[in-house]
Design an enzyme around this catalytic site. Structure first.
Site: not given
Ligand code: AMP
Length: 147
Positions: A100, A102
């Protein structure tokens, strides 16, 4: 699709999200714990963990959507800048093991800093060391191109 993957469940619609973009290969939705207002995640629908696991075509498709979504989100929240980030692999800070990107809108005084702020004690590198390392990386790229 991977059964126990949070983002695969979002792709399948079994976990809801606030979708901002959706096509055959790519989904973008608002982060549930936004670092700034408008913080958006752009993901490939197919499950891969790391950015380098994507095919070249899949990587290009993903970044093309980032390129479209970024200015739209920026306009929506009135941001004047942005930070783009991929936490890539566990050691890279990745918590959800599905690629993903950001997209984090930035405004003056938002309390964030540059990505250089991630490291309290950045190392120093001499010109000789940089030249040697650049040669090694170029060799790796030549090997990858042949492979
Ligand atoms: P990472 O640390 O790069 O793996 O980021 C994962 C991101 O996913 C974090 O910014 C979380 O806030 C986001 N996240 C986790 N669960 C959800 C969800 N159900 N919907 C939207 N974002 C999410």
């Amino acid at each position: 699709m991977v059964d126990d993957c949070l983002f695969c469940k979002i792709v399948q619609g079994t976990i809801p999200c606030h979708k901002v973009f959706d096509d055959e290969h790519t989904l973008a939705f608002l982060d549930i714990r936004p670092l700034t207002r408008g913080h958006t995640l752009v993901i490939p629908k197919a499950h891969d963990v790391r950015f380098e696991d994507l095919s070249s075509e899949a990587a290009q498709r993903l970044m093309a959507v980032v390129h479209r979504v970024l200015p739209a989100v920026g306009r929506a929240v009135g941001a004047s800048g942005s930070t783009l980030a991929i936490n890539n692999g566990r050691e890279g800070g990745q918590e959800v093991p599905h690629v993903h990107v950001h997209v984090i809108p930035r405004t003056a005084g938002d309390g964030g800093g540059p990505i250089h702020g991630l490291f309290a004690h950045p190392g120093a590198a001499g010109a000789q060391d940089l030249a040697k390392l650049a040669e090694i990386v170029r060799a790796e790229l030549r090997v990858a191109r042949r492979g």
